[in-house]
Every structure is written in C-alpha cells, then in structure tokens.
Design an enzyme around this catalytic site. Sequence first.
Site, PDB file in Angstrom:
ATOM      1  N   ASP A  11      -7.231  -2.422  -4.035  1.00 58.33           N
ATOM      2  CA  ASP A  11      -7.477  -2.097  -5.429  1.00 58.33           C
ATOM      3  C   ASP A  11      -6.174  -3.406  -5.853  1.00 58.33           C
ATOM      4  O   ASP A  11      -5.416  -3.153  -6.157  1.00 58.33           O
ATOM      5  CB  ASP A  11      -6.917  -0.779  -6.042  1.00 58.33           C
ATOM      6  N   ASP A  16      -3.243  -6.649  -1.599  1.00 58.83           N
ATOM      7  CA  ASP A  16      -4.585  -6.033  -1.645  1.00 58.83           C
ATOM      8  C   ASP A  16      -4.978  -7.572  -0.499  1.00 58.83           C
ATOM      9  O   ASP A  16      -5.725  -7.685  -0.095  1.00 58.83           O
ATOM     10  CB  ASP A  16      -6.196  -5.452  -2.632  1.00 58.83           C
ATOM     11  N   ASN A  40      -4.258  -0.410  -8.717  1.00 60.37           N
ATOM     12  CA  ASN A  40      -3.409  -1.448  -9.302  1.00 60.37           C
ATOM     13  C   ASN A  40      -3.575  -0.843 -10.337  1.00 60.37           C
ATOM     14  O   ASN A  40      -2.731  -1.434 -11.500  1.00 60.37           O
ATOM     15  CB  ASN A  40      -2.967  -2.235  -8.601  1.00 60.37           C
ATOM     16  N   THR A 124      -7.682   0.081   1.230  1.00 61.64           N
ATOM     17  CA  THR A 124      -6.570   0.024   0.370  1.00 61.64           C
ATOM     18  C   THR A 124      -5.752   0.134  -0.022  1.00 61.64           C
ATOM     19  O   THR A 124      -4.284  -0.729  -1.019  1.00 61.64           O
ATOM     20  CB  THR A 124      -6.148  -1.655   1.269  1.00 61.64           C
ATOM     21  N   PHE A 165       1.599   5.715  -3.429  1.00 56.65           N
ATOM     22  CA  PHE A 165       1.038   5.639  -4.696  1.00 56.65           C
ATOM     23  C   PHE A 165      -0.452   5.394  -4.363  1.00 56.65           C
ATOM     24  O   PHE A 165      -0.802   6.279  -5.231  1.00 56.65           O
ATOM     25  CB  PHE A 165       1.085   3.843  -5.330  1.00 56.65           C
ATOM     26  N   ASN A 166      -0.653   4.903  -3.000  1.00 60.28           N
ATOM     27  CA  ASN A 166      -2.665   5.229  -3.559  1.00 60.28           C
ATOM     28  C   ASN A 166      -2.831   7.039  -3.244  1.00 60.28           C
ATOM     29  O   ASN A 166      -3.982   7.115  -3.427  1.00 60.28           O
ATOM     30  CB  ASN A 166      -2.846   4.590  -1.658  1.00 60.28           C
ATOM     31  N   HIS A 239       2.110  -4.002   2.285  1.00 59.73           N
ATOM     32  CA  HIS A 239       2.393  -3.042   2.158  1.00 59.73           C
ATOM     33  C   HIS A 239       0.655  -3.225   2.953  1.00 59.73           C
ATOM     34  O   HIS A 239       0.311  -2.486   4.375  1.00 59.73           O
ATOM     35  CB  HIS A 239       1.984  -2.406   0.908  1.00 59.73           C
ATOM     36  N   ASP A 240      -0.652  -4.011   2.531  1.00 58.09           N
ATOM     37  CA  ASP A 240      -1.995  -3.230   2.721  1.00 58.09           C
ATOM     38  C   ASP A 240      -2.166  -3.997   3.828  1.00 58.09           C
ATOM     39  O   ASP A 240      -2.892  -3.931   4.466  1.00 58.09           O
ATOM     40  CB  ASP A 240      -3.417  -3.805   1.622  1.00 58.09           C
TER      41      ASP A 240
HETATM   42  O1  RIB Z   1       2.343   1.803  -1.863  1.00 59.29           O
HETATM   43  C1  RIB Z   1       2.037   0.589  -1.885  1.00 59.29           C
HETATM   44  C2  RIB Z   1       0.487   0.788  -2.513  1.00 59.29           C
HETATM   45  O2  RIB Z   1      -0.036   0.068  -3.278  1.00 59.29           O
HETATM   46  C3  RIB Z   1      -0.453  -1.273  -2.175  1.00 59.29           C
HETATM   47  O3  RIB Z   1      -1.985  -0.543  -1.420  1.00 59.29           O
HETATM   48  C4  RIB Z   1      -0.503  -1.509  -3.268  1.00 59.29           C
HETATM   49  O4  RIB Z   1      -1.289  -2.668  -3.745  1.00 59.29           O
HETATM   50  C5  RIB Z   1      -0.443  -0.518  -3.838  1.00 59.29           C
HETATM   51  O5  RIB Z   1      -1.195  -0.039  -4.363  1.00 59.29           O
HETATM   52 CA    CA Z   2      -3.591  -1.909  -2.499  1.00 55.83          CA
END
Ligand code: RIB
Ligand code: CA
Length: 314
Positions: A11, A16, A40, A124, A165-166, A239-240
């Site tokens: 996203d 990403d 996102n 991701t 979040f994801n 993160h990704d």
């Molecule tokens: O929590 C981090 C994740 O949430 C990452 O994948 C970032 O791109 C958002 O999607």
């Molecule tokens: Ca992401």
Amino acid sequence: MKRIPVILDGDPGHDDAIAWVLANASPMLDIKAVTSCCGNQTMEKTTYNALRICTLIGLNVPVAKGRVKPFLKPPMVAPNVHGQSGLDGPKLPEPAFDVVPEDAVTLMARIIEESDEPITLVPTGPLTNIAALFMAHPELKKKISHIYLMGGGIHHGNWAPAAEFNIQVDPEAAAYVFAAGVPITMAGLDVTEKAQIYPEEFEIIRGLGSKVATTVAEWFDFFFQYHKSLNGYKGAAVHDAVAIVAMTNPEIFEVKDMYVEVETDSEYCNGATIGDVHGVLGKKPNVHVLWNLDRDAFAKILIDAVRTYGEVSE
Ligand code: RIB
Ligand code: CA
C-alpha cells in the site's frame, strides 16, 4: 544463484516504496508481479503510486489493482504518515505503463498456477488481497513457499495500543492468513521499530546522486517528519523493508518461532497479533517472528541496494 520468485503486495506508502527499491536491487529475488492494496491510502492512490515506483526503478512487471476495501471494515488510510497522495515528498515520474486487466487475486493466482516453482508472497500492507487469494484458490496454498509479511507486533501496536496498522485495517483477513497453514515470517513492530534509518544516512543515500537515490532520500525526509514526532525515534523506521531484508539477509535477525493468532472480536485489542511467547497453549508454532536485528547491518544493506542504481560523482 537460484533466484526466489516473489509477488510484492503493498500500500505504498514510503516504506513500501523503499522495500520495493530494495527488492528490485537484489539479485536473489525474481519479482513476478506487484499488486496494490487499500491501506495507507485508497486502493486507487496506492495503485497509482505502485505504477510510479515501478517506473522510477525500472521494474517492468505486471501491476494489478487489489480489493477496494478491507473485508468488513471501512478503509482507514494514514495521510498523517504518508500524505494525501500516500507518497508525498519528491516528484515522481508518471507511470510508463498501466495496470493489467486482471485484478490482483486473478493475477496472483495465474502466476502461481503457471509457475514451475513455489512462489513467495511479500505483503507489506493489510492482508486483504492475500486472504482473498486463499479463499478463492485454496488449492494454490501448496504452491506458495513462504509469506514474508510486515505487520503486527507481539508486545504492542502503533495504530491502537494493541494493534499494528496493517493488521488493524483488516483483522479478519489477517486472521485468515495467519491460520492458513502457509509458512509465515512476520516482520512486526518488535523488530521493525528498531529498523530505523538515521538522518545522517539519508545524506549518504542522497550523496549517491542517482535519481533513485535522490528520491529515496526525499522519501526519508518526508517520512521522518512523522517519526521524529514519536518519542524516542532517532530515525525513520522502514517497517516494510524489513520483510525484504528478512529474505535476502536472514543472518542479521534474531527469530522466535511461536503460535500467533489475530484478535477479531475485542473492544480494546481488535487486530492484535497475540503471540504465545512461552508456548503456554501447547500449540504448534505457525509464525517465525522476527525479534531483533543488527540495525547497522540493515542500514548498510539498504544503502548498498540504493547504490546499485548508480553513483553520480560530483
Ligand atoms: O505499521 C506500519 C505499516 O503500516 C507499514 O506497512 C506502513 O506502510 C503502513 O502500511
Ligand atoms: Ca505498507
């Protein structure tokens, strides 16, 4: 070297995008397709961003639109992190090509069916497309060798106290994927919050001078605005990108195998990835949870990956 055939689902999203820069630079990975998901930003925006990223990095593979929204919940989006476009900051090239006519699930299923060897999935963003693939084509699960995902957090969340979040965007999809029986390596917040790139490293990347390097540095400039507002962050947590490096450089990680399931019916913990750290349930571990990493090695891997796009001497 036998390359790993992968499908990238995300996203974009700054991290990403940086993860895909890394993946495209690795001689170990054979990227078969890119699919967009709603996370996102809206699926339309993440699809446009996916096409622009692929154009920027010269990744000419099929790109397909994912599902418009999570299974049960409305889209959540995160403009406070990634901006209204989902990839604010540097100007990006307009897409050099359009999406394929197939939707993400149809494209993923076709690639997996036609492949002579098992495919690795690298989601991701929210797991909506991956769960939809498994629901529509359960017979294909045996042709998926591994899922390297960014998502979750055993000890805490970031979008809710207990949820990352994801996973929180689509807990039902995540629960389905975690229970699907396909091997999973989880890059959750326990490790990804440590995968910070520091401002001085932004400058090293900028100094490489290529269009990709300049763009990555400017993505960091924008992305860091959010992270520096968080307590204790010295850099931007990519993160990704951890999901990619877990495939290409597993030696820099500490991993704990454990049984993990996703909460989907809780007022306070909905979307939490509940990890049985001490094995008290006696259930067979279903997830390789990345627990720690060598941050300096991670940063060097990222910088070296960007360097492969060229160095422009002063
Ligand atoms: O929590 C981090 C994740 O949430 C990452 O994948 C970032 O791109 C958002 O999607
Ligand atoms: Ca992401």
